[in-house]
Write an enzyme that holds these catalytic residues in place. Structure first.
Site, PDB file in Angstrom:
ATOM      1  N   GLY A   1     -60.236 -31.221   0.146  1.00 53.00           N
ATOM      2  CA  GLY A   1     -59.553 -31.839  -1.069  1.00 53.00           C
ATOM      3  C   GLY A   1     -59.514 -30.620  -1.973  1.00 53.00           C
TER       4      GLY A   1
ATOM      5  N   GLU B   1     -54.276 -12.379   1.757  1.00 49.32           N
ATOM      6  CA  GLU B   1     -55.736 -11.893   1.844  1.00 49.32           C
ATOM      7  C   GLU B   1     -55.766 -10.298   1.488  1.00 49.32           C
ATOM      8  OE1 GLU B   1     -57.111 -15.526   4.739  1.00 49.32           O
ATOM      9  OE2 GLU B   1     -57.130 -13.526   5.346  1.00 49.32           O
TER      10      GLU B   1
END
Length: 675
Positions: A60, A94
């Site tokens: 979530g 990243e």
């Protein structure tokens, strides 16, 4: 020696808080189930906190936001370059973020070239050119240019190449990577505090002074009260600059260790072994050790940290004299005694300050909540606890750890105890121990009074506890910041914690002598405890441990895990003596048990006799009552024949002997009249 390069390791930006020790950037399709999975397993085996996106990301949440946070809070970033690494936009994002943190947060970046050649990555040739061309169509030239620059920069960093002949074995390659990570994290030598709040700013301030003495022998003093963080600051400074010296050595807990039998020789041998790695030279006495040390420090540039020094005599017996050190060497001394630091000839003395309110608030929150701020309904309670800790890191750690996971009701109870402590540091520490179980309290007392500096496994054997019980109780004390285990697997405690243990047992003494010395000798032990504060009676602990000053099981060296043969013999004799004494106490307990049993039986016999006598009295009473009734009936009949007879029978149920004899005589007379 110029030390300005050391200062550059810190920035003026806020100090990061490392949530993870390692972040691994990799392409899951290439290495996620092979090399990288093996790397994560090795990191876990060596207890290195590593972020793993397939397990750490909460459901979530925004994935990239969480990844950014993980990268920013990781001390080391490992980049596993594989064949399809650059094909993933996630991997390139990243990579760009990692190099940004390298520049702004001094994050350590370690590349691994797995089945790819570093030269091709740097040149962006071959398939890479096609990959980046396709990225331009999807993400635009600006973003792709940022990725290209990041890939080129990372490919130029020193790392590991799996194509190297020395790295053909994947397991050996991973082993070398783990070893390098451990060195960079300093886990091979010290367990650095997990929440170094305020440490870097203090180290930076000391480091500025070191620049002024470049090229000369510099002696630095770090002073301050117990629990203020002197050792932590010294460790951080040592870890920062030790790579610049030929020899580095950190001697911890000098005061405690030097007081033990053979302790000074142990400290001398540690200095010698740090300079001569493969040397197994043993020092016969302190004076020989002084000569060997002075020969060593004259020939090599030395970084030496002397932690918790209490007397100049300790420095002299360790051969510490500025005149013998090679130029460029640095000696760091931590001590509570400022006069000692001046007398030792320190070039400058750094007085460790208390943590300010924000630092105290943050450090306490990390230990109490696992984050840098409290939960919403705990803010006011946190402010109260921080107020009573007065900026002392040790108190903040212990109090925070003791309140971790507790309800607001328990917090309020602890705050009340803090108010009653009237800012007495020992009482404040004691308030943090209220929730310990009896077994945990007993183990704490034993370690504080007898086993500080002892090897952990040996302590478990002496106490006779099961491995699981000892480990579980010790783990609780460790989480409460009461006990730590050093790199040699020895049990250690802060001086204030040890002093608290002594104070607890002094208060338990029924004599109330107020001297700690009585706790160390068998003949002076208290006969019984009053059980105040819910602590177990110390007499029981003495009977179970029985190790006192001058009777430690390792006579030559308390800090060696492999004692000399004579020490083993002495230890065996002591164990036999303890066993004989235990049998004697067992016999005395049996005798006492028999005495109590005899007394119980005598008491039962007395009760039975009393019950029997009571029953006899009841029978006699019933007989007299029956006889009295019959006499009344007989007298009533007799009055019909002799109305002049006017006799009153006694009304009491138990007639006296005289009344009974009178009734008997009257009965005889009536019988005569009836005849």
């Amino acid at each position: 020696m110029a030390l300005t390069t050391f200062s550059s390791s810190f920035t003026s930006s806020p100090s990061p808080t490392w949530g993870y020790e390692v972040f691994v950037s990799y392409n899951g399709d290439d290495t996620g189930k092979s090399f990288t999975d093996h790397l994560f397993s090795a990191l876990k085996r060596h207890e290195i906190r590593a972020f793993r996106d397939d397990k750490e990301l909460p459901r979530g949440k925004d994935i990239w936001t969480e990844l950014e946070k993980a990268i920013e809070t990781s001390r080391i970033a490992i980049i596993v370059f594989s064949i399809n690494y650059a094909a993933s936009s996630w991997c390139l994002d990243e990579l760009a973020k990692i190099l940004e943190c390298k520049r702004s947060l001094q994050q350590i970046v370690l590349p691994i070239f797995y089945n790819v050649q570093p030269s091709k990555l740097r040149a962006l040739k071959g398939n890479l050119a096609q990959v980046f061309a396709s990225h331009v169509d999807r993400f635009g030239e600006d973003k792709v240019q940022r990725w290209r620059a990041a890939l080129t920069e990372a490919a130029n960093l020193a790392g590991w190449d799996s194509g190297n002949d020395a790295h053909r074995s994947e397991s050996k390659l991973i082993e070398k990577i783990i070893g390098d990570i451990l060195i960079k994290l300093n886990l091979a030598y010290f367990t650095v505090t997990p929440y170094p709040v305020g440490v870097e700013s203090r180290v930076q301030e000391i480091n500025k002074h070191l620049d002024e003495y470049a090229g000369d022998v510099c002696m630095v003093g770090i002073g301050g009260m117990g629990g203020i963080g002197k050792t932590t600051i010294a460790q951080a400074l040592y870890n920062l600059i030790k790579c610049k010296f030929e020899v580095s050595c950190f001697l911890e807990n000098i005061r405690t260790r030097s007081e033990q039998s053979g302790g000074l020789i142990d400290l001398q041998e540690q200095i010698i072994s740090s300079a001569q790695v493969n040397s197994k030279k043993k020092v016969r006495d302190v004076y020989e050790g002084i000569g060997v040390i002075r020969d060593i420090i004259q020939s090599k540039k030395f970084l030496l940290v002397l932690d918790d020094v209490w007397g100049t005599d300790e420095l002299r017996k360790l051969g510490i004299d500025k005149d013998y050190f090679q130029p460029g060497s640095i000696i760091i001394i931590t001590s509570r005694a400022k006069d000692l630091l001046r007398g030792a000839g320190c070039d400058f003395i750094y007085e460790s300050p208390f943590l300010d309110y924000n630092e105290s608030f943050q450090l306490f929150s990390w230990h109490a909540f696992g984050k840098d701020h409290p939960n919403e309904n705990y803010v006011e309670l946190t402010n109260e606890v921080v107020y009573y800790a007065k900026g002392i890191p040790l108190l903040l750690k212990v109090l925070g750890s003791s309140l971790f996971g507790k309800s607001t009701l328990e917090w309020k109870s602890s705050v009340k105890e803090l108010k009653d402590s009237r800012f007495d540091y020992l009482d404040i520490l004691m308030a943090s121990l209220r929730s310990l179980s009896d077994k945990q309290k007993a183990l704490f007392l034993k370690i504080a009074l007898f086993f500080v500096g002892m090897e952990k496994n040996y302590t478990s054997k002496i106490l006779g506890d099961s491995d699981f019980s000892f480990e579980s109780e010790l783990a609780v004390l460790g989480r409460r910041c009461l006990v730590t285990i050093d790199c040699l697997n020895r049990l250690t405690m802060h001086d204030l914690i040890i002093q608290m243990g002594k104070e607890i047992n002094r208060r338990q003494s029924s004599e109330g002598a107020g001297e700690y010395s009585q706790l160390w000798f068998h003949e002076d032990r208290p006969s019984k405890g009053n059980g105040r504060h819910g602590w177990p009676n110390f007499q029981e602990n003495l009977l179970e441990t029985r190790f006192f000053e001058g009777e430690a099981p390792f006579e030559h060296n308390l800090y060696l895990s492999d004692p000399p043969i004579m020490a083993i013999v002495r230890q065996t004799e002591q164990l036999r003596s303890l066993e004989a004494e235990r049998m004697l106490w067992e016999a005395e307990r049996q005798i006492l048990r028999l005495q109590l049993e005899n007394e119980r039986r005598a008491h039962l016999a007395t009760c039975e006799d009393a019950a029997r006598a009571s029953w006899q009295l009841r029978v006699q009473n019933a007989a007299l009552k029956s006889e009295n009734i019959h006499l009344r009936m007989f007298l009533a009949d007799a009055r019909k024949f002799a109305p002049q007879l006017n006799m009153v029978l006694p009304c009491s149920e138990l007639a006296s002997e005289s009344a009974s004899s009178s009734l008997a005589s009257n009965r005889g007379g009536l019988m005569h009249l009836g005849a």
